[in-house]
Design a protein around this motif. Structure first.
Motif, PDB file in Angstrom:
ATOM      1  N   GLN A   1      44.407 -22.940  57.221  1.00 26.24           N
ATOM      2  CA  GLN A   1      44.205 -21.615  56.636  1.00 26.24           C
ATOM      3  C   GLN A   1      43.177 -21.723  55.518  1.00 26.24           C
ATOM      4  O   GLN A   1      43.309 -22.521  54.618  1.00 26.24           O
ATOM      5  CB  GLN A   1      45.522 -21.075  56.082  1.00 26.24           C
ATOM      6  CG  GLN A   1      45.390 -19.689  55.491  1.00 26.24           C
ATOM      7  CD  GLN A   1      46.720 -19.185  54.939  1.00 26.24           C
ATOM      8  OE1 GLN A   1      47.729 -19.890  54.992  1.00 26.24           O
ATOM      9  NE2 GLN A   1      46.730 -17.990  54.398  1.00 26.24           N
ATOM     10  N   VAL A   2      42.168 -20.908  55.626  1.00 23.93           N
ATOM     11  CA  VAL A   2      41.102 -20.929  54.624  1.00 23.93           C
ATOM     12  C   VAL A   2      41.504 -20.073  53.431  1.00 23.93           C
ATOM     13  O   VAL A   2      41.977 -18.954  53.583  1.00 23.93           O
ATOM     14  CB  VAL A   2      39.787 -20.409  55.220  1.00 23.93           C
ATOM     15  CG1 VAL A   2      38.705 -20.370  54.156  1.00 23.93           C
ATOM     16  CG2 VAL A   2      39.345 -21.283  56.394  1.00 23.93           C
ATOM     17  N   GLN A   3      41.314 -20.615  52.262  1.00 21.94           N
ATOM     18  CA  GLN A   3      41.582 -19.868  51.037  1.00 21.94           C
ATOM     19  C   GLN A   3      40.440 -20.056  50.057  1.00 21.94           C
ATOM     20  O   GLN A   3      39.921 -21.161  49.899  1.00 21.94           O
ATOM     21  CB  GLN A   3      42.890 -20.331  50.388  1.00 21.94           C
ATOM     22  CG  GLN A   3      44.137 -19.805  51.051  1.00 21.94           C
ATOM     23  CD  GLN A   3      45.386 -20.081  50.228  1.00 21.94           C
ATOM     24  OE1 GLN A   3      45.571 -21.178  49.728  1.00 21.94           O
ATOM     25  NE2 GLN A   3      46.242 -19.072  50.094  1.00 21.94           N
ATOM     26  N   LEU A   4      40.069 -18.969  49.414  1.00 23.18           N
ATOM     27  CA  LEU A   4      39.097 -19.002  48.331  1.00 23.18           C
ATOM     28  C   LEU A   4      39.821 -18.477  47.096  1.00 23.18           C
ATOM     29  O   LEU A   4      40.367 -17.366  47.119  1.00 23.18           O
ATOM     30  CB  LEU A   4      37.891 -18.118  48.631  1.00 23.18           C
ATOM     31  CG  LEU A   4      36.761 -18.682  49.496  1.00 23.18           C
ATOM     32  CD1 LEU A   4      37.250 -19.004  50.901  1.00 23.18           C
ATOM     33  CD2 LEU A   4      35.597 -17.705  49.556  1.00 23.18           C
ATOM     34  N   VAL A   5      39.816 -19.249  46.042  1.00 20.65           N
ATOM     35  CA  VAL A   5      40.528 -18.868  44.833  1.00 20.65           C
ATOM     36  C   VAL A   5      39.565 -18.900  43.657  1.00 20.65           C
ATOM     37  O   VAL A   5      39.059 -19.966  43.294  1.00 20.65           O
ATOM     38  CB  VAL A   5      41.726 -19.797  44.560  1.00 20.65           C
ATOM     39  CG1 VAL A   5      42.443 -19.377  43.282  1.00 20.65           C
ATOM     40  CG2 VAL A   5      42.695 -19.770  45.749  1.00 20.65           C
ATOM     41  N   GLU A   6      39.328 -17.719  43.076  1.00 19.02           N
ATOM     42  CA  GLU A   6      38.439 -17.628  41.919  1.00 19.02           C
ATOM     43  C   GLU A   6      39.225 -17.853  40.625  1.00 19.02           C
ATOM     44  O   GLU A   6      40.426 -17.533  40.550  1.00 19.02           O
ATOM     45  CB  GLU A   6      37.758 -16.254  41.834  1.00 19.02           C
ATOM     46  CG  GLU A   6      36.914 -15.859  43.022  1.00 19.02           C
ATOM     47  CD  GLU A   6      37.666 -14.973  43.984  1.00 19.02           C
ATOM     48  OE1 GLU A   6      37.015 -14.191  44.705  1.00 19.02           O
ATOM     49  OE2 GLU A   6      38.912 -15.056  44.020  1.00 19.02           O
ATOM     50  N   SER A   7      38.531 -18.342  39.645  1.00 19.09           N
ATOM     51  CA  SER A   7      39.109 -18.494  38.314  1.00 19.09           C
ATOM     52  C   SER A   7      37.965 -18.462  37.303  1.00 19.09           C
ATOM     53  O   SER A   7      36.793 -18.554  37.671  1.00 19.09           O
ATOM     54  CB  SER A   7      39.892 -19.805  38.192  1.00 19.09           C
ATOM     55  OG  SER A   7      39.047 -20.908  38.406  1.00 19.09           O
ATOM     56  N   GLY A   8      38.342 -18.328  36.049  1.00 25.22           N
ATOM     57  CA  GLY A   8      37.341 -18.395  34.983  1.00 25.22           C
ATOM     58  C   GLY A   8      36.959 -17.069  34.380  1.00 25.22           C
ATOM     59  O   GLY A   8      36.186 -17.016  33.425  1.00 25.22           O
ATOM     60  N   GLY A   9      37.495 -15.983  34.925  1.00 25.58           N
ATOM     61  CA  GLY A   9      37.177 -14.679  34.354  1.00 25.58           C
ATOM     62  C   GLY A   9      37.809 -14.517  32.981  1.00 25.58           C
ATOM     63  O   GLY A   9      38.621 -15.330  32.544  1.00 25.58           O
ATOM     64  N   GLY A  10      37.421 -13.467  32.306  1.00 24.57           N
ATOM     65  CA  GLY A  10      37.971 -13.197  30.979  1.00 24.57           C
ATOM     66  C   GLY A  10      37.181 -12.131  30.264  1.00 24.57           C
ATOM     67  O   GLY A  10      36.372 -11.421  30.881  1.00 24.57           O
ATOM     68  N   SER A  11      37.423 -12.029  28.983  1.00 21.95           N
ATOM     69  CA  SER A  11      36.749 -11.038  28.143  1.00 21.95           C
ATOM     70  C   SER A  11      35.845 -11.741  27.151  1.00 21.95           C
ATOM     71  O   SER A  11      36.278 -12.676  26.476  1.00 21.95           O
ATOM     72  CB  SER A  11      37.780 -10.189  27.395  1.00 21.95           C
ATOM     73  OG  SER A  11      38.595  -9.465  28.284  1.00 21.95           O
ATOM     74  N   VAL A  12      34.622 -11.280  27.064  1.00 18.46           N
ATOM     75  CA  VAL A  12      33.659 -11.841  26.124  1.00 18.46           C
ATOM     76  C   VAL A  12      32.848 -10.720  25.514  1.00 18.46           C
ATOM     77  O   VAL A  12      32.798  -9.607  26.053  1.00 18.46           O
ATOM     78  CB  VAL A  12      32.698 -12.854  26.787  1.00 18.46           C
ATOM     79  CG1 VAL A  12      33.443 -14.072  27.290  1.00 18.46           C
ATOM     80  CG2 VAL A  12      31.909 -12.189  27.901  1.00 18.46           C
ATOM     81  N   GLN A  13      32.193 -11.033  24.415  1.00 20.51           N
ATOM     82  CA  GLN A  13      31.276 -10.066  23.811  1.00 20.51           C
ATOM     83  C   GLN A  13      29.907 -10.202  24.458  1.00 20.51           C
ATOM     84  O   GLN A  13      29.561 -11.246  25.026  1.00 20.51           O
ATOM     85  CB  GLN A  13      31.188 -10.312  22.316  1.00 20.51           C
ATOM     86  CG  GLN A  13      32.457  -9.929  21.564  1.00 20.51           C
ATOM     87  CD  GLN A  13      32.263  -9.924  20.070  1.00 20.51           C
ATOM     88  OE1 GLN A  13      31.495 -10.715  19.532  1.00 20.51           O
ATOM     89  NE2 GLN A  13      32.959  -9.025  19.372  1.00 20.51           N
ATOM     90  N   ALA A  14      29.150  -9.153  24.362  1.00 24.04           N
ATOM     91  CA  ALA A  14      27.790  -9.170  24.905  1.00 24.04           C
ATOM     92  C   ALA A  14      27.019 -10.361  24.331  1.00 24.04           C
ATOM     93  O   ALA A  14      27.137 -10.660  23.139  1.00 24.04           O
ATOM     94  CB  ALA A  14      27.081  -7.866  24.579  1.00 24.04           C
ATOM     95  N   GLY A  15      26.280 -11.008  25.201  1.00 28.80           N
ATOM     96  CA  GLY A  15      25.544 -12.194  24.806  1.00 28.80           C
ATOM     97  C   GLY A  15      26.296 -13.487  25.065  1.00 28.80           C
ATOM     98  O   GLY A  15      25.712 -14.578  24.989  1.00 28.80           O
TER      99      GLY A  15
END
Length: 126
Positions: A1-15
């Protein structure tokens, strides 16, 4: 079974910067289309990727060119999206996607991608 799991998102300020990862299991990347798409709040998922690679050619949409970089860690079967100089308009859910065929400009076609991750949220505040 193929799975793609994203991570690393979040909240940041511009720049600011974020690094998204897409861990692929059940499928060994073999030089076909691998891409990142995004979906802004209240909008449909964009029909073309913001970035793709087929192992040889790398494409960046004008909106992210010079700020985003895609790379691959073959040992970990992971695709990484390094995002620098983030802007509020980069706020979106980011999805990685993989295809088992195709290369070059075909990778611009959303229907090429048969495997999708669940998405990771990126929020950029001004």
């Amino acid at each position: 079974q193929v799975q793609l799991v994203e991570s690393g998102g979040g909240s940041v300020q511009a720049g600011g910067s974020l690094s998204l990862s897409c861990a692929v299991s059940g499928y060994t990347y073999s030089g076909h289309c691998m891409a990142w798409f995004r979906q802004a709040p209240g909008k449909e998922r964009e029909g073309v990727p913001i970035v793709y690679t087929d192992g040889g050619v790398t494409y960046y949409a004008d909106s992210v060119k010079g700020r985003f970089t895609i790379s691959q860690d073959h040992a970990k079967n992971t695709v990484i999206l390094q995002m620098n100089s983030l802007k509020p308009e980069d706020t979106a859910m980011y999805y990685c996607a993989a295809s088992t065929w195709g290369y070059g400009s075909i990778c611009l076609q959303r229907n090429v991608y048969i495997y999708w991750g669940q998405g990771t949220q990126v929020t950029v505040s001004s």
